[in-house]
Motif scaffolding. Structure first.
Motif, PDB file in Angstrom:
ATOM      1  N   MET A 262      49.637  40.409  35.925  1.00 53.92           N
ATOM      2  CA  MET A 262      48.306  40.529  36.519  1.00 53.92           C
ATOM      3  C   MET A 262      48.324  41.579  37.622  1.00 53.92           C
ATOM      4  O   MET A 262      49.334  41.758  38.298  1.00 53.92           O
ATOM      5  CB  MET A 262      47.839  39.172  37.073  1.00 53.92           C
ATOM      6  CG  MET A 262      46.470  39.215  37.742  1.00 53.92           C
ATOM      7  SD  MET A 262      45.912  37.624  38.375  1.00 53.92           S
ATOM      8  CE  MET A 262      45.431  36.822  36.846  1.00 53.92           C
TER       9      MET A 262
ATOM     10  N   ARG B  95      35.009  37.871  44.605  1.00 54.49           N
ATOM     11  CA  ARG B  95      34.684  38.757  43.482  1.00 54.49           C
ATOM     12  C   ARG B  95      35.926  39.434  42.885  1.00 54.49           C
ATOM     13  O   ARG B  95      35.810  40.280  42.011  1.00 54.49           O
ATOM     14  CB  ARG B  95      33.686  39.839  43.943  1.00 54.49           C
ATOM     15  CG  ARG B  95      32.336  39.265  44.366  1.00 54.49           C
ATOM     16  CD  ARG B  95      31.557  40.276  45.186  1.00 54.49           C
ATOM     17  NE  ARG B  95      30.186  39.857  45.416  1.00 54.49           N
ATOM     18  CZ  ARG B  95      29.813  38.978  46.335  1.00 54.49           C
ATOM     19  NH1 ARG B  95      30.732  38.401  47.102  1.00 54.49           N
ATOM     20  NH2 ARG B  95      28.543  38.646  46.498  1.00 54.49           N
ATOM     21  N   THR B  96      37.102  39.041  43.373  1.00 55.71           N
ATOM     22  CA  THR B  96      38.333  39.687  42.940  1.00 55.71           C
ATOM     23  C   THR B  96      39.062  38.822  41.916  1.00 55.71           C
ATOM     24  O   THR B  96      39.318  37.649  42.156  1.00 55.71           O
ATOM     25  CB  THR B  96      39.257  39.938  44.160  1.00 55.71           C
ATOM     26  OG1 THR B  96      38.558  40.739  45.109  1.00 55.71           O
ATOM     27  CG2 THR B  96      40.526  40.648  43.748  1.00 55.71           C
ATOM     28  N   ASP B  97      39.413  39.415  40.785  1.00 58.58           N
ATOM     29  CA  ASP B  97      40.126  38.700  39.725  1.00 58.58           C
ATOM     30  C   ASP B  97      41.638  38.855  39.827  1.00 58.58           C
ATOM     31  O   ASP B  97      42.387  38.091  39.219  1.00 58.58           O
ATOM     32  CB  ASP B  97      39.666  39.213  38.347  1.00 58.58           C
ATOM     33  CG  ASP B  97      38.197  38.933  38.092  1.00 58.58           C
ATOM     34  OD1 ASP B  97      37.716  37.872  38.554  1.00 58.58           O
ATOM     35  OD2 ASP B  97      37.532  39.758  37.465  1.00 58.58           O
ATOM     36  N   CYS B  98      42.113  39.858  40.564  1.00 65.82           N
ATOM     37  CA  CYS B  98      43.554  40.116  40.618  1.00 65.82           C
ATOM     38  C   CYS B  98      44.250  39.212  41.632  1.00 65.82           C
ATOM     39  O   CYS B  98      43.606  38.533  42.436  1.00 65.82           O
ATOM     40  CB  CYS B  98      43.802  41.579  40.959  1.00 65.82           C
ATOM     41  SG  CYS B  98      43.053  42.119  42.509  1.00 65.82           S
ATOM     42  N   ARG B  99      45.584  39.204  41.557  1.00 68.34           N
ATOM     43  CA  ARG B  99      46.371  38.524  42.588  1.00 68.34           C
ATOM     44  C   ARG B  99      46.225  39.317  43.881  1.00 68.34           C
ATOM     45  O   ARG B  99      46.245  40.547  43.874  1.00 68.34           O
ATOM     46  CB  ARG B  99      47.832  38.448  42.192  1.00 68.34           C
ATOM     47  CG  ARG B  99      48.096  37.599  40.974  1.00 68.34           C
ATOM     48  CD  ARG B  99      49.571  37.617  40.622  1.00 68.34           C
ATOM     49  NE  ARG B  99      50.372  36.890  41.600  1.00 68.34           N
ATOM     50  CZ  ARG B  99      51.702  36.777  41.525  1.00 68.34           C
ATOM     51  NH1 ARG B  99      52.363  37.370  40.545  1.00 68.34           N
ATOM     52  NH2 ARG B  99      52.362  36.092  42.440  1.00 68.34           N
TER      53      ARG B  99
ATOM     54  N   ARG C 129      35.670  45.541  43.032  1.00 75.27           N
ATOM     55  CA  ARG C 129      35.849  46.294  41.785  1.00 75.27           C
ATOM     56  C   ARG C 129      36.917  47.348  41.965  1.00 75.27           C
ATOM     57  O   ARG C 129      37.776  47.545  41.090  1.00 75.27           O
ATOM     58  CB  ARG C 129      34.524  46.952  41.383  1.00 75.27           C
ATOM     59  CG  ARG C 129      34.572  47.643  40.016  1.00 75.27           C
ATOM     60  CD  ARG C 129      33.549  48.742  39.901  1.00 75.27           C
ATOM     61  NE  ARG C 129      33.766  49.815  40.849  1.00 75.27           N
ATOM     62  CZ  ARG C 129      34.714  50.739  40.721  1.00 75.27           C
ATOM     63  NH1 ARG C 129      35.542  50.730  39.692  1.00 75.27           N
ATOM     64  NH2 ARG C 129      34.868  51.679  41.650  1.00 75.27           N
TER      65      ARG C 129
ATOM     66  N   ASN D  52      40.368  45.898  41.902  1.00 71.33           N
ATOM     67  CA  ASN D  52      40.758  45.432  40.568  1.00 71.33           C
ATOM     68  C   ASN D  52      41.058  46.580  39.603  1.00 71.33           C
ATOM     69  O   ASN D  52      41.768  46.379  38.618  1.00 71.33           O
ATOM     70  CB  ASN D  52      39.644  44.572  39.966  1.00 71.33           C
ATOM     71  CG  ASN D  52      39.663  43.153  40.490  1.00 71.33           C
ATOM     72  OD1 ASN D  52      40.460  42.335  40.065  1.00 71.33           O
ATOM     73  ND2 ASN D  52      38.784  42.866  41.443  1.00 71.33           N
TER      74      ASN D  52
END
Length: 307
Positions: free
Chosen positions: A1, A21-25, A302, A305
């Motif tokens: 990830m 709003r962040t999907d990353c680690r 964004r 990510n």
């Protein structure tokens, strides 16, 4: 990830707005929190836990993006004597954090050197004049006669930090109007101050840039003091508005010239057009209406990510 880094406090609402709003680690750290977590910094690499408590390693050969929100809490040095042991200890944590920021190879939204540079009001003034962007006439001097270009009064601002701590109380130094004829040499010798032409603003603009994205809002000037921050109601009175194209172009030019991936800018509109007042490389945006603030949080997330 994907892994990203945020320099700031995890309980900072601005950081939280981006994290949502962040999907990353994500690794979140600042000078205060670094002392409370397990870490190892060696060979330009840093090992420490992410927000889920899992150990990660940040190294120069990693493809990692980062955002510098605030390197230490605003009250971190409150009550600390400049030559005390605790001051030396906290300075050491700042030294470690800035070494991490500069050497681990993280690709920052705004580099720390550009952030420090843009926090200097005279550097911003020089940038605007290089770009032929209107700013109020500006003078810094300890000679009263050098201020005679201002007809009767001027706006005076602190050249250094706009806040200070005294006896464990925090104070904000607001911009204010002074009568030139009342100034004495002693007034100008205590500390360097920035004197600017007093503009008759029709409305204020808070413009936020994130890379190529621009968002902003306006505040009508009627009934407000010279520094709108002195009016509590003004903080919740900004209205969402599409930024005029010419103003947006100038705001982006300023951010680009200063090397800022993120900027929070203060402008005013007068009968003579738009004038830049200030640039804050880490300024706030959540007080703006949701149509303005949410795109900012989303764009920072964004960018963190994206690879």
């Amino acid at each position: 990830m994907i892994l990203s880094v945020i320099v700031g406090a995890v309980d900072d609402p601005h950081v939280q707005a981006v994290l949502e709003r962040t999907d990353c680690r994500v690794v979140v750290l600042d000078a205060a929190s670094l002392s409370k977590i397990p870490y190892a910094f060696r060979d330009r690499g840093l090992t420490l836990p992410d927000t889920e408590g899992k150990l990660v390693t940040i190294s120069p050969d990693s493809d990692i993006r980062g955002w510098i929100r605030r390197i230490a809490p605003a009250d971190w040095m409150m009550g600390v004597s400049g030559e005390s042991q605790i001051a030396a200890i906290k300075a050491s944590w700042l030294t470690l954090l800035t070494a991490i920021i500069r050497t681990t190879g993280v690709h920052w939204l705004s580099n720390i050197d550009e952030i420090v540079r843009a926090e200097n009001k005279l550097v911003v003034d020089a940038c605007a004049r290089e770009l032929a962007i209107p700013m109020p006439r500006t003078v810094v001097s300890n000679q009263v006669e050098c201020l005679q270009d201002f007809a009767t009064d001027a706006i005076v601002k602190p050249l250094g930090p706009g806040h200070f701590i005294e006896e464990e109380d925090s104070f904000t130094v607001f911009a204010q109007t002074v009568k030139i004829q009342d100034l004495k040499l002693h007034d100008l010798s205590v500390s360097p101050f920035l004197f600017q032409e007093r503009l008759l603003a029709l409305r204020h603009f808070r413009i936020v840039t994130v890379k190529d994205i621009i968002s902003g809002a306006t505040l009508e000037n009627e009934g407000l003091p010279d520094d709108w921050r002195m009016a509590p109601e003004a903080h919740s009175s900004f209205k969402a508005r599409e930024i005029p194209e010419s103003l947006g172009v100038m705001a982006k030019s300023v951010a680009s010239n200063l090397g800022l991936g993120y900027s929070s800018q203060d402008w005013v509109e007068t009968t003579d057009g738009y004038f830049l007042l200030d640039v804050n490389p880490g300024g706030q945006w959540l007080f703006l209406p949701a149509p303005c603030s949410e795109p900012v949080s989303s764009e920072i997330a964004r960018w963190l990510n994206e690879r």
